[in-house]
Design an enzyme around this catalytic site. Structure first.
Site, mmCIF file in Angstrom:
data_model
loop_
_atom_site.group_PDB
_atom_site.id
_atom_site.type_symbol
_atom_site.label_atom_id
_atom_site.label_comp_id
_atom_site.label_asym_id
_atom_site.label_seq_id
_atom_site.Cartn_x
_atom_site.Cartn_y
_atom_site.Cartn_z
ATOM 1 N N GLU A 41 121.328 64.541 107.823
ATOM 2 C CA GLU A 41 119.892 64.852 107.699
ATOM 3 C C GLU A 41 119.670 66.362 107.609
ATOM 4 O OE1 GLU A 41 117.537 62.943 110.742
ATOM 5 O OE2 GLU A 41 118.773 61.146 110.727
ATOM 6 N N GLU A 79 120.528 58.413 117.908
ATOM 7 C CA GLU A 79 119.970 59.234 118.994
ATOM 8 C C GLU A 79 119.966 58.574 120.371
ATOM 9 O OE1 GLU A 79 116.096 60.336 117.519
ATOM 10 O OE2 GLU A 79 116.926 61.518 115.885
HETATM 11 C C1 GLA Z 1 115.359 61.878 113.166
HETATM 12 C C2 GLA Z 1 115.601 60.549 112.516
HETATM 13 C C3 GLA Z 1 115.151 60.567 111.095
HETATM 14 C C4 GLA Z 1 113.829 61.240 110.928
HETATM 15 C C5 GLA Z 1 113.883 62.598 111.481
HETATM 16 C C6 GLA Z 1 112.572 63.271 111.189
HETATM 17 O O1 GLA Z 1 116.293 62.796 112.830
HETATM 18 O O2 GLA Z 1 116.928 60.125 112.545
HETATM 19 O O3 GLA Z 1 115.065 59.258 110.644
HETATM 20 O O4 GLA Z 1 112.823 60.512 111.590
HETATM 21 O O5 GLA Z 1 114.129 62.463 112.859
HETATM 22 O O6 GLA Z 1 112.175 63.043 109.862
#
Ligand code: GLA
Length: 338
Positions: free
Chosen positions: A237, A130
């Site tokens: 994710e 990020e």
């Molecule tokens: C981001 C992070 C993850 C997690 C999500 C929320 O996407 O990369 O590690 O913290 O937020 O669970």
């Protein structure tokens, strides 16, 4: 019975984010349907390196053992991130920011310690998480990393990681990855890394999606754009929230039939897109296992549950599960059931 991982065995690994509770409670589901896991929090900075010179490996080790005992791949998440990283890491004994040299030294030590411990066992790392800004006209997010080191903190992170484990696949991972503006920025960032010879092997698309966003068109555009860089793509994710981003309702205690139907429809289309890009995508990870536990219950709206996965609270397949399987059938040369 054919399971999720069997269906997609020739296309991609099927992963789940886990924690110590879910590897217990959902272990049958995990063993049956998944061949890859990611530690939800346990390898993040604040958990694994909570204090100076003190690493806390126990829980990450347990997750690694679970993966190895069950023949699952383990994705490492994450080394360099603006969030869940303690303040002391960036400051000296007076509470002032450390120098660029000092922070690079600390970053190197952090990355080396963790990758050395899991060398050859964690096959892929989200090295930088990020780093791109969500604001118009701004490429990198404001963070201590950027403020103290400068833009090349990303280059250094990848170089340090690669030097320790040259076999590990190194990823840049981000959310809002299908947003047209943000995906251009991610593309630019990664292209710059490649042009400078920085060792990066893949892009992680977090895929925190919902019933309404992003559009299929945006997702496809993003997949096409990233695939042109010639790197591996991982869906890292994935979850499909029942609520639009701005939806604040707290009165829905169970998913409605309509929600389940729409979610199933979405999952099928997503997997159709993944199959279309199967030459580039090598792993699809859900950010949890079953609806029993998700970070989206109580977040971002307090007192609201969410049901973002393809297995319900009891661990039974939801309509989305069947529709994912259907996504496989039309495009498959021969289904695994043949
Ligand atoms: C981001 C992070 C993850 C997690 C999500 C929320 O996407 O990369 O590690 O913290 O937020 O669970």
């Amino acid at each position: 019975m054919q399971t999720l991982k069997d269906y997609f065995t020739d296309q991609f690994l099927i992963g789940a984010a886990v924690n110590t509770e879910t590897i217990q409670r959902d272990q049958m589901l995990l063993k049956t349907h998944f061949n890859s896991i990611t530690a939800e929090n346990e390898m993040k900075f604040e958990e694994i390196h909570p204090e100076p010179n003190h690493y806390h490996f126990d829980i990450a080790d347990q997750i690694l053992s679970f993966a190895e005992e069950n023949g699952m791949a383990l994705r490492g998440h994450t080394l360099v991130w603006h969030n869940q990283t303690p303040e002391w890491f960036f400051t000296d004994e007076y509470g002032e920011n450390v120098s660029r040299e000092e922070l690079l030294k600390r970053m190197k030590e952090h990355i080396e310690t963790i990758i050395t411990r899991y060398k050859g066992r964690v096959y892929a790392w989200d090295v930088v998480n990020e780093a791109i800004s969500d604001h118009d006209g701004e490429q990198l997010r404001q963070s201590k990393w950027l403020e103290i080191i400068g833009e090349d903190f990303i280059d250094y992170a990848f170089k340090y990681a690669h030097a320790v484990d040259p076999e590990a696949l190194l990823f840049y991972n981000d959310y809002n990855e299908s947003n047209p503006e943000k995906s251009k920025k991610i593309y630019q960032l990664v292209k710059g890394l490649l042009d400078r010879g920085v060792p990066i092997h893949g892009i992680g698309l977090q895929a925190h999606w919902n019933l309404y966003d992003p559009s299929y068109q945006d997702i496809e555009r993003a997949l096409k754009c990233y695939s042109e860089l010639g790197l591996q793509l991982h869906i890292t994710e994935m979850d499909v929230s029942m609520f639009e981003f701005g939806d604040q309702r707290v009165d829905i205690k169970e998913p409605t039939k309509e929600m389940l139907y729409l979610q199933a429809e979405r999952y099928q289309r997503f997997f159709e897109l993944f199959l279309q890009y199967q030459d580039h995508i090598s792993s699809v990870t859900f950010w949890g296992v079953s609806d029993y536990y998700t970070w989206l219950s109580n977040f971002p709206v307090k007192g609201r549950r969410n049901w973002p996965f393809v297995f319900d609270q009891m661990g039974d397949p939801k309509p989305a599960y069947d529709r994912i399987i259907q996504s496989y059938l039309p495009s498959a040369v021969g289904s695994p059931a043949d």
